[in-house]
Design an enzyme around this catalytic site. Structure first.
Site, PDB file in Angstrom:
ATOM      1  N   SER A  47     -15.326   6.285  -0.442  1.00  0.00           N
ATOM      2  CA  SER A  47     -15.837   4.992   0.018  1.00  0.00           C
ATOM      3  C   SER A  47     -16.924   4.468  -0.909  1.00  0.00           C
ATOM      4  O   SER A  47     -16.975   3.271  -1.227  1.00  0.00           O
ATOM      5  CB  SER A  47     -16.391   5.123   1.435  1.00  0.00           C
ATOM      6  OG  SER A  47     -15.377   5.449   2.361  1.00  0.00           O
ATOM      7  N   GLY A  53     -12.592  -3.842  -2.968  1.00  0.00           N
ATOM      8  CA  GLY A  53     -12.965  -4.680  -1.838  1.00  0.00           C
ATOM      9  C   GLY A  53     -12.036  -4.521  -0.659  1.00  0.00           C
ATOM     10  O   GLY A  53     -11.345  -3.522  -0.506  1.00  0.00           O
ATOM     11  N   GLU A 118      -5.694  -9.578  -6.668  1.00  0.00           N
ATOM     12  CA  GLU A 118      -5.274  -8.289  -7.182  1.00  0.00           C
ATOM     13  C   GLU A 118      -3.754  -8.211  -7.170  1.00  0.00           C
ATOM     14  O   GLU A 118      -3.065  -9.081  -6.630  1.00  0.00           O
ATOM     15  CB  GLU A 118      -5.906  -7.149  -6.375  1.00  0.00           C
ATOM     16  CG  GLU A 118      -7.428  -7.083  -6.559  1.00  0.00           C
ATOM     17  CD  GLU A 118      -8.054  -5.870  -5.900  1.00  0.00           C
ATOM     18  OE1 GLU A 118      -7.324  -5.080  -5.277  1.00  0.00           O
ATOM     19  OE2 GLU A 118      -9.288  -5.718  -6.007  1.00  0.00           O
ATOM     20  N   HIS A 233      -3.495   5.014 -10.000  1.00  0.00           N
ATOM     21  CA  HIS A 233      -4.006   3.732 -10.479  1.00  0.00           C
ATOM     22  C   HIS A 233      -3.747   3.646 -11.976  1.00  0.00           C
ATOM     23  O   HIS A 233      -4.038   4.594 -12.713  1.00  0.00           O
ATOM     24  CB  HIS A 233      -5.503   3.623 -10.185  1.00  0.00           C
ATOM     25  CG  HIS A 233      -6.000   2.214 -10.184  1.00  0.00           C
ATOM     26  ND1 HIS A 233      -6.117   1.468 -11.340  1.00  0.00           N
ATOM     27  CD2 HIS A 233      -6.407   1.399  -9.173  1.00  0.00           C
ATOM     28  CE1 HIS A 233      -6.582   0.270 -11.029  1.00  0.00           C
ATOM     29  NE2 HIS A 233      -6.753   0.205  -9.721  1.00  0.00           N
ATOM     30  N   ARG A 278       1.336  -1.519  -8.294  1.00  0.00           N
ATOM     31  CA  ARG A 278       0.667  -0.443  -9.019  1.00  0.00           C
ATOM     32  C   ARG A 278       1.629   0.623  -9.536  1.00  0.00           C
ATOM     33  O   ARG A 278       1.458   1.146 -10.638  1.00  0.00           O
ATOM     34  CB  ARG A 278      -0.384   0.214  -8.119  1.00  0.00           C
ATOM     35  CG  ARG A 278      -1.637  -0.601  -7.991  1.00  0.00           C
ATOM     36  CD  ARG A 278      -2.666   0.119  -7.145  1.00  0.00           C
ATOM     37  NE  ARG A 278      -3.879  -0.689  -7.064  1.00  0.00           N
ATOM     38  CZ  ARG A 278      -4.922  -0.369  -6.302  1.00  0.00           C
ATOM     39  NH1 ARG A 278      -4.873   0.721  -5.566  1.00  0.00           N
ATOM     40  NH2 ARG A 278      -5.985  -1.136  -6.282  1.00  0.00           N
ATOM     41  N   HIS A 337      -5.260   8.168  -7.341  1.00  0.00           N
ATOM     42  CA  HIS A 337      -6.229   7.243  -6.771  1.00  0.00           C
ATOM     43  C   HIS A 337      -6.221   7.203  -5.253  1.00  0.00           C
ATOM     44  O   HIS A 337      -7.276   7.067  -4.629  1.00  0.00           O
ATOM     45  CB  HIS A 337      -5.959   5.840  -7.316  1.00  0.00           C
ATOM     46  CG  HIS A 337      -6.929   4.800  -6.848  1.00  0.00           C
ATOM     47  ND1 HIS A 337      -8.283   4.885  -7.081  1.00  0.00           N
ATOM     48  CD2 HIS A 337      -6.735   3.646  -6.161  1.00  0.00           C
ATOM     49  CE1 HIS A 337      -8.893   3.829  -6.569  1.00  0.00           C
ATOM     50  NE2 HIS A 337      -7.979   3.067  -5.989  1.00  0.00           N
ATOM     51  N   ARG A 372       0.732   1.615  -1.542  1.00  0.00           N
ATOM     52  CA  ARG A 372      -0.336   0.816  -0.923  1.00  0.00           C
ATOM     53  C   ARG A 372      -0.575  -0.482  -1.681  1.00  0.00           C
ATOM     54  O   ARG A 372      -0.723  -0.497  -2.902  1.00  0.00           O
ATOM     55  CB  ARG A 372      -1.637   1.628  -0.898  1.00  0.00           C
ATOM     56  CG  ARG A 372      -2.833   0.865  -0.369  1.00  0.00           C
ATOM     57  CD  ARG A 372      -4.068   1.745  -0.370  1.00  0.00           C
ATOM     58  NE  ARG A 372      -4.523   2.067  -1.704  1.00  0.00           N
ATOM     59  CZ  ARG A 372      -5.593   1.525  -2.287  1.00  0.00           C
ATOM     60  NH1 ARG A 372      -6.298   0.605  -1.661  1.00  0.00           N
ATOM     61  NH2 ARG A 372      -5.940   1.891  -3.508  1.00  0.00           N
TER      62      ARG A 372
END
Length: 514
Positions: A47, A53, A118, A233, A278, A337, A372
């Site tokens: 975190s 964000g 993003e 990532h 990603r 990631h 994700r």
């Protein structure tokens, strides 16, 4: 610990000091809760390192349906659409909740929230705080709120080692601290322990995040789901530091490009180019590196002179290793990631073990599917923490008998890292997965410091071996196709051990429950 731990018996126990754990504790107020943190609050959590964000449909040209469509597309057919819709509809109010706790989000001069873009998002919907310091700012505010809440007792420097379970129901937590072993009695326990980055050599996560929450749940007999889906990532700062410095996707959202040593934008043939999902960008970067190239992020023109102001954390990390982003290319490589898999939970965060809940990265809600969508994870943690807290508060407290403290070794992921980094990387193949399962089996059964990490790694390996297709973040070189029907795989530790034992003798997965 100096206090008599029996005075805490019966209170709900939250394991984990990141955003998911802190928010669950705050939502529980005014009911007294006990929060166990392995490290001092605000340190050594994913975190704190979060840059990107929180994703929420806040713009006039956006809505939860569009956010859901992007999430489902990124999830590659494996999301729980109903759960995803429920979470994303609650996302805007989660931003307001954080502001109520004192989080200072970034605003435009016109006093509207500054929204970033993003990968795989069709709209600007990423809310930041302090540029690329979102996680740090959110944690600052939540730690202050928790420390000032009279209903929350924070016990730092305590590491949960096992859950006491009887007849598939939680009875408490065996833990370790500087004073030795200790038992906390409770029939209501929440796992909010984060991810698995410490199981890999190249990761952007704290090395202490080594899947201990998954191990706690697995050894308690809980069902886990989607363990094969591990997100890499594509843009981590390529260097010797571990954990690696993340270079947020928001940098590419502001126009930065990916190039090789010749200056060629080799990802421009991808649909979406630098802002493709990603898994697609990570595989392209991985392949280019495997072909002998070097790969860089070019921020010199876009964001250009604004880079240091918009992304101060990344700019500072570059300067430490002698890179001036205004003039130099930034060397990058993919790194582990995020883990889309976790403890299988229902809409209230309940697991298959009575009295055990999970929230945040350790949980598998069905939001992320096979891949994700950027910045959905912090949103999920904030939203689901409320539902977990409501479910825990609505479960009657029951008396728990004292249990003698038992000593368990501190988890050591080091022997497991090379195995998982090779077998569960960006591109996988069945023979490597089989060999890794055989190698992990004796480590998982040894009941020593490496056994928890090996058990989690074995479950992920068996899950990856079971999925004979390529979908989202799971890419099998020997099964590059995508099945027409998407299936979520669930298994227990007993399933994985049985499958690995059989695999060690004959090439069969009959012991795994798919």
């Amino acid at each position: 610990m100096n206090a008599d731990v029996r005075s805490f018996f019966g209170r709900p126990i939250i394991i984990g000091g990141g955003i998911a754990g802190l928010m669950t504790a705050l939502y529980m107020a005014p009911e007294p809760v006990l929060l166990l943190s392995r490290t001092p609050l605000g340190t050594d959590t994913s975190s704190m390192r979060a840059q990107g964000g929180l994703a929420a449909s806040l713009a006039d040209d956006d809505n939860p349906a569009l956010h859901l469509a992007d999430t489902l597309a990124a999830g590659d057919g494996l999301c729980d659409a109903e759960m995803a819709s429920r979470i994303l509809h609650a996302a805007p109010s989660a931003i307001a909740t954080l502001e109520g706790f004192g989080v200072r989000f970034d605003y435009t001069p016109e006093r509207s929230l500054r929204l970033g873009l993003e990968a795989a998002h069709c709209r600007r919907r990423i809310v930041h705080a302090g540029g690329d310091g979102t996680g740090r700012e959110v944690m600052r505010a939540l730690v202050a709120a928790v420390r000032s809440a009279p209903s929350i007792v924070v016990v730092e420097g305590v590491e949960a080692r096992r859950l006491a379970v009887k007849q598939n129901a939680v009875r408490g937590v065996w833990a370790s601290c500087s004073m030795g072993s200790v038992f906390f009695g409770s029939r209501r326990v929440v796992l909010a322990t984060g991810g698995i980055g410490g199981l890999f050599i190249d990761t952007t996560n704290p090395l202490g995040s080594c899947g201990q929450g998954l191990a706690l749940a697995a050894r308690a007999g809980a069902v886990l789901a989607d363990l094969e889906f591990i997100q890499f990532h594509p843009t981590a700062l390529d260097g010797s530091n571990r954990p690696m410095t993340l270079i947020s996707e928001a940098v590419r959202g502001e126009g930065a490009t990916i190039v090789d040593e010749t200056g060629r934008r080799f990802v421009d043939g991808l649909r979406g180019a630098e802002l493709a999902p990603r898994d697609i960008v990570a595989r392209a970067v991985w392949k280019h590196l495997a072909d002998g190239h070097r790969v860089f992020l070019d921020v010199r023109e876009k964001p250009g002179p604004a880079f240091g102001r918009q992304f101060p954390t990344i700019a500072a990390a570059c300067r430490v290793v002698g890179i001036d982003p205004a003039h130099d290319l930034i060397p990058i490589r993919p790194a582990q990631h995020y883990h889309m898999g976790g403890v299988a939970v229902d809409g209230a965060g309940r697991t298959s073990v009575s009295g055990l809940w999970a929230c945040g990265e350790v949980a598998s809600t069905g939001l992320h599917g096979a891949n994700r969508l950027a910045s959905n994870s912090l949103t999920e943690a904030i939203v689901c923490a409320r539902w977990v807290a409501e479910s825990v508060a609505g479960t009657p407290a029951r008396r728990t008998k004292p249990v003698f403290a038992r000593d368990y070794p501190s988890p050591d992921p080091i022997p497991v890292r090379p195995l998982l980094s090779s077998a569960l990387g960006i591109v996988r193949n069945g023979e490597c997965l089989k060999a890794t399962a055989r190698a992990l089996l004796p480590l998982a059964e040894a009941n020593d410091a490496a056994s928890d990490s090996a058990s989690v790694g074995l479950m992920m390996t068996i899950a990856a071996l079971s999925r004979e297709e390529s979908r989202g973040a799971h890419y099998r070189a020997d099964f590059p196709h995508r099945e027409a029907v998407a299936r979520r795989f669930e298994l227990t530790l007993a399933d994985a051990l049985a499958a690995a034992r059989e695999l060690a003798h004959v090439p069969s997965l009959e012991g795994a429950r798919l």
